[in-house]
Design an enzyme around this catalytic site. Structure first.
Site, short mmCIF file in Angstrom:
data_model
loop_
_atom_site.label_atom_id
_atom_site.label_comp_id
_atom_site.label_asym_id
_atom_site.label_seq_id
_atom_site.Cartn_x
_atom_site.Cartn_y
_atom_site.Cartn_z
N GLU A 176 3.64 -9.00 0.51
CA GLU A 176 4.14 -7.63 0.14
C GLU A 176 3.98 -6.76 1.51
O GLU A 176 4.35 -5.90 1.78
CB GLU A 176 3.17 -6.94 -0.94
CG GLU A 176 3.39 -7.90 -2.27
CD GLU A 176 4.95 -7.79 -2.71
OE1 GLU A 176 5.62 -6.80 -2.36
OE2 GLU A 176 5.33 -8.85 -3.26
N ASP A 179 8.19 -13.94 3.79
CA ASP A 179 7.52 -15.17 3.71
C ASP A 179 7.10 -15.45 4.94
O ASP A 179 5.81 -15.82 5.39
CB ASP A 179 8.54 -16.08 2.91
CG ASP A 179 8.74 -15.94 1.49
OD1 ASP A 179 7.83 -15.37 0.82
OD2 ASP A 179 9.85 -16.75 1.01
#
Length: 487
Positions: free
Chosen positions: A137, A205
């Site tokens: 995030e 990611d």
């Protein structure tokens, strides 16, 4: 209020998507940023992101079931800041919030605001797994994915615009009931926008894993948590909420595993605070069945030394919830004898003392702890609450005036100060503290109204009146700065 919030947030995004000629300064180019687009500086400045983020957080305070537990708040913010300290291209401060929600999810919003659902603690078996979600995030924020998407949409044709705006309206009108569902609706809206292109999710990611490793966590925590999500979707008829907003195709999981294997193998010692936080959430805030909670605690009881300590802590909380305070004390007393400054133990023992009206014990313990942990906000808020319960209102107010000055965004501090002032019949101070709780929830008209009432109660030209009137002016300016996003 809920419909108004949805309408306002839709208006925010529509105005931002359409205001292509707004004059803003260009944001600096991110360091070593993968070439997936522009920096979005032509659409949305960093300052605008921070304003929007603050507006959103005030709204969510008013609507969603945020967990205000000081121990858990401190834990997730320390964990989050540890990751932020090892991230690249950080342009804003970061703040981390915890929502009581049984569905696995997390999302990032403008201005470095990251919201975690409490269910993450149930499914994260290690701190590295939990940290992997937060690092992902954080990467959405540092890479400015939402702002990039807005800039990308700004370049598209009117037909594409219609589709984008239609999607916004559809998602914001999702008929979900309950406060927790509101949080999910907002998360789904903005994270669905972030996930508009698979490249953004994959980039989060990649960069998140790099941040994870730099911060000293196991990079394998990321594919391990992804596997948990994959297993949940495989064995359940209902897809985990997080997968609606964070699609997990097999290629993404395979890519995460491959990247994790390229990092040097490291042994990461499990964090005691993670175990305490996990146990605290499961015993105090989750909807898990009691046998399932006890099963985990029994498993920890047979595990490592740290797990055994967490199990004992969890059993003490359960005994306390059952009002079996004598058994809870039997567990906590030897733990505190060995670790007298352990704030997890102190907090729970304080709750027990208050329930049994043993206020002097709690006050002495907290004051002693503050001698070695000066300014610790958890100890301060516990002491202020104990003063209130012991009806020592002047001491409570004195402490809370300092506390709210140093922690102006802590809703609980203002609520306790309001209560303390009310108990002493100090109506102007009670109204002023209540006004601050309203401002933190974005209810500026109410905040100004109550501050005006407080101002009218004190002597004309007094210090208090000048202070209240100055605060009214500040709130009016803040309200004006937000008005462009509410049209």
């Amino acid at each position: 209020m809920r419909k108004t919030l949805k309408k306002n947030l839709v208006a925010i995004f529509i105005s931002l998507l359409l205001c292509g000629n707004t004059s803003v300064f260009s944001a600096p180019v991110e360091d070593a940023l993968p070439d997936i687009g522009t920096t979005a500086g032509a659409t949305l400045s960093i300052n605008q992101e921070m304003v929007m983020g603050d507006l959103y957080i005030r709204s969510i305070r008013a609507q969603a079931p945020l967990i205000y537990d000081p121990l858990l708040t401190q834990y997730i913010n320390k964990l989050g800041q540890k990751l932020v300290n090892h991230a690249d291209s950080v342009k804003t401060p970061f703040h981390f919030y915890l929502i009581n929600n049984p569905n696995i999810n997390a999302y990032a919003f403008f201005g470095g605001n990251v919201v975690l659902h409490s269910a993450l603690f149930r499914y994260s078996r290690t701190e590295s797994e939990l940290a992997s979600v937060i690092a992902h995030e954080i990467s959405h924020v540092t890479q400015r994915h939402l702002a990039r998407l807005m800039e990308d949409q700004q370049r598209k044709s009117p037909i594409a615009w219609a589709g984008a705006l239609g999607s916004i309206l559809l998602m914001m009108a999702s008929p979900q009931a309950g406060m927790a569902a509101l949080s999910g609706t907002l998360a789904g809206f903005q994270q669905g926008m972030i996930s508009f292109t698979q490249s953004n999710e994959q980039e989060a990611d990649r960069i998140g894993m790099r941040t994870l490793s730099r911060a000293g966590f196991d990079p394998h925590g990321m594919p391990a948590f992804m596997q948990i999500l994959a297993d949940q979707s495989r064995y359940s008829s209902k897809l985990p909420e997080i997968l609606y907003t964070h699609p997990l195709p097999a290629s993404r999981l395979a890519d995460a595993r491959n990247r994790a294997n390229q990092y040097p193998t490291k042994t990461v010692t499990e964090s005691q605070n993670f175990l305490f936080a996990r146990v605290r959430i499961l015993t105090m805030f989750s909807t898990e069945r009691r046998p399932d909670i006890e099963l985990l605690l029994n498993k920890y009881s047979q595990g490592t030394t740290k797990e055994q300590l967490a199990a004992a802590y969890g059993h003490a909380i359960l005994f306390s919830k059952d009002k079996n305070y004598s058994e809870a004390r039997k567990i906590l007393t030897p733990l505190l004898d060995k670790q007298p400054d352990n704030i997890w133990f102190i907090d729970t023992m304080t709750d027990i003392d208050i329930e049994q009206k043993q206020y002097a014990n709690a006050i002495n313990r907290l004051q002693d702890a503050l001698k070695t942990q000066k300014g610790n906000p958890i100890l301060q808020i516990n002491l202020a609450n104990t003063y209130l319960e012991a009806k020592q209102y002047p001491q409570a107010s004195q402490l809370l005036f300092r506390y709210t000055f140093n922690n102006p965004d802590d809703l609980i501090g203002w609520q306790l100060l309001m209560e303390s002032a009310g108990k002493q019949g100090k109506r102007n101070e009670e109204l002023a503290a209540y006004a601050e709780t309203m401002a933190l929830q974005g209810k500026f008209d109410m905040a100004i109204e109550y501050l005006s009432k407080a101002s009218a109660l004190v002597k004309l030209g007094s210090y208090d009146q000048k202070r209240y009137d100055a605060r009214i002016d500040q709130l009016r300016q803040l309200q004006q700065s937000y008005s462009q996003y509410k049209k």
